[in-house]
Design an enzyme around this catalytic site. Structure first.
Site, PDB file in Angstrom:
ATOM      1  N   GLY A  37       2.305   2.201  10.844  1.00 32.44           N
ATOM      2  CA  GLY A  37       3.262   3.294  10.712  1.00 32.44           C
ATOM      3  C   GLY A  37       3.980   3.664  11.997  1.00 32.44           C
TER       4      GLY A  37
ATOM      5  N   ASN B 241       0.868  -1.179   0.000  1.00 38.00           N
ATOM      6  CA  ASN B 241       0.000   0.000   0.000  1.00 38.00           C
ATOM      7  C   ASN B 241       0.904   1.228   0.000  1.00 38.00           C
ATOM      8  OD1 ASN B 241      -1.797   2.052   0.519  1.00 38.00           O
ATOM      9  ND2 ASN B 241      -2.393   1.328   2.559  1.00 38.00           N
TER      10      ASN B 241
ATOM     11  N   GLU C 133      -6.900   4.703   7.733  1.00 45.22           N
ATOM     12  CA  GLU C 133      -6.681   6.131   7.447  1.00 45.22           C
ATOM     13  C   GLU C 133      -7.907   6.729   6.764  1.00 45.22           C
ATOM     14  OE1 GLU C 133      -2.960   5.487   5.469  1.00 45.22           O
ATOM     15  OE2 GLU C 133      -2.069   4.979   7.402  1.00 45.22           O
TER      16      GLU C 133
ATOM     17  N   LYS D  89       0.089   4.242  -0.322  1.00 43.00           N
ATOM     18  CA  LYS D  89      -0.566   5.416   0.275  1.00 43.00           C
ATOM     19  C   LYS D  89      -0.339   6.659  -0.597  1.00 43.00           C
ATOM     20  CE  LYS D  89      -0.238   3.180   4.717  1.00 43.00           C
ATOM     21  NZ  LYS D  89      -0.156   3.292   6.173  1.00 43.00           N
TER      22      LYS D  89
ATOM     23  N   SER E 251       3.269  -2.139  10.430  1.00 38.21           N
ATOM     24  CA  SER E 251       4.713  -2.218  10.683  1.00 38.21           C
ATOM     25  C   SER E 251       5.327  -3.568  10.306  1.00 38.21           C
ATOM     26  CB  SER E 251       5.023  -1.858  12.141  1.00 38.21           C
ATOM     27  OG  SER E 251       4.632  -0.520  12.412  1.00 38.21           O
TER      28      SER E 251
END
Ligand code: PGA
Length: 254
Positions: free
Chosen positions: A175, A11, A99, A13, A215
């Site tokens: 993250g 991903n 998110e 992002k 992570s």
């Protein structure tokens, strides 16, 4: 370790311009040349989909998008539809990422609508869910993921279940550099598979891949993937470096 074929998705992002995305895709392709022990996908931004599709053409690496809207077309400024993603070369689409829920007002209900719309146009949704730190501390993790699963799967029938991937992503691990331990993740994955079994039957539930996200790095991927109900990973930060992403994918070998 399960016998489901592993699935690793990157991903990206809101990172990388079009040329940067193309270059990263080329590097990932090169780093994974000849590798076929797992399914692999990368999910760039909407604007980079065409360039990445081009860079990946003829490879085993699939293309995914990071979101979609549930209508096919019309006056919905700023949105992108499932058929548009299909035409851009996507196989997968991420829905319900934390998110999106946290910053863009997505709800359990809207996540369900997106997942259903993805399936309707032949996309394979990666449905994300997971508890916040606060929810974990309060001891309501199982309640939260059960509610999220209930909404996401409310309109998904047994025929479509084979097209769905679930991504368990505890918000506190995204993250942050603090991954869930393999045992913490496995506990939730097993619970999620149980929910799928209740709704679709044990045999169908056994076929659904449940990714872990939060992570994931080259040095923790192998032990996470060794858990019986962890069938892959949704990788954020580490997917932006071709060598790290390739190392995570390669940890899928038997
Ligand atoms: P991370 O992100 O790997 O950077 O923690 C995972 C995700 O949000 O999908």
């Amino acid at each position: 370790m399960s016998n489901r074929r592993r699935f690793i998705a990157g991903n990206w992002k809101m990172n990388k311009t079009i040329p940067e995305s193309r270059s990263l895709a080329e590097k990932v392709r090169e780093a994974l040349d000849g590798f076929d022990a797992a399914d692999v996908a990368v999910c760039p931004t909407f604007v980079a989909l065409a360039a990445v599709a081009d860079a990946l053409r003829g490879s085993r690496i699939a293309l995914g998008a990071q979101n979609l809207y549930w209508k096919e077309s019309g006056a919905f400024t700023g949105e992108v539809s499932g058929p548009m993603l299909v035409a851009a070369g996507c196989k997968y689409v991420i829905v319900g990422h934390s998110e999106r829920r946290q910053y863009f007002g997505e709800t359990d209900e809207s996540v369900g609508r997106r997942a259903t719309a993805a399936l309707a146009c032949g996309l394979y949704p990666i449905i994300c869910l997971g508890e916040t730190l606060d929810e974990r501390k309060k001891g309501v993790t199982f309640e939260v993921v059960k509610r999220q699963m209930g909404s996401a799967f409310s309109a998904i029938g047994p025929d479509a279940i084979g097209q769905v991937t679930v991504a368990y992503e505890p918000v506190w691990a995204i993250g942050t550099g603090v991954n869930a331990t393999p045992e913490q993740a496995q506990e939730v994955h097993r619970f999620l598979r149980g929910l799928l079994a209740d709704k679709y039957g044990a045999a169908a539930a056994e076929t659904v891949r449940i990714q872990y996200g939060g992570s994931v790095k080259p040095d923790n991927a192998r032990e996470l993937l060794a858990q019986p109900d962890i069938d892959g990973a949704l990788v954020g930060g580490a997917s932006l470096k071709a060598e790290d992403f390739a190392a995570i994918v390669r940890s899928c070998t038997a």
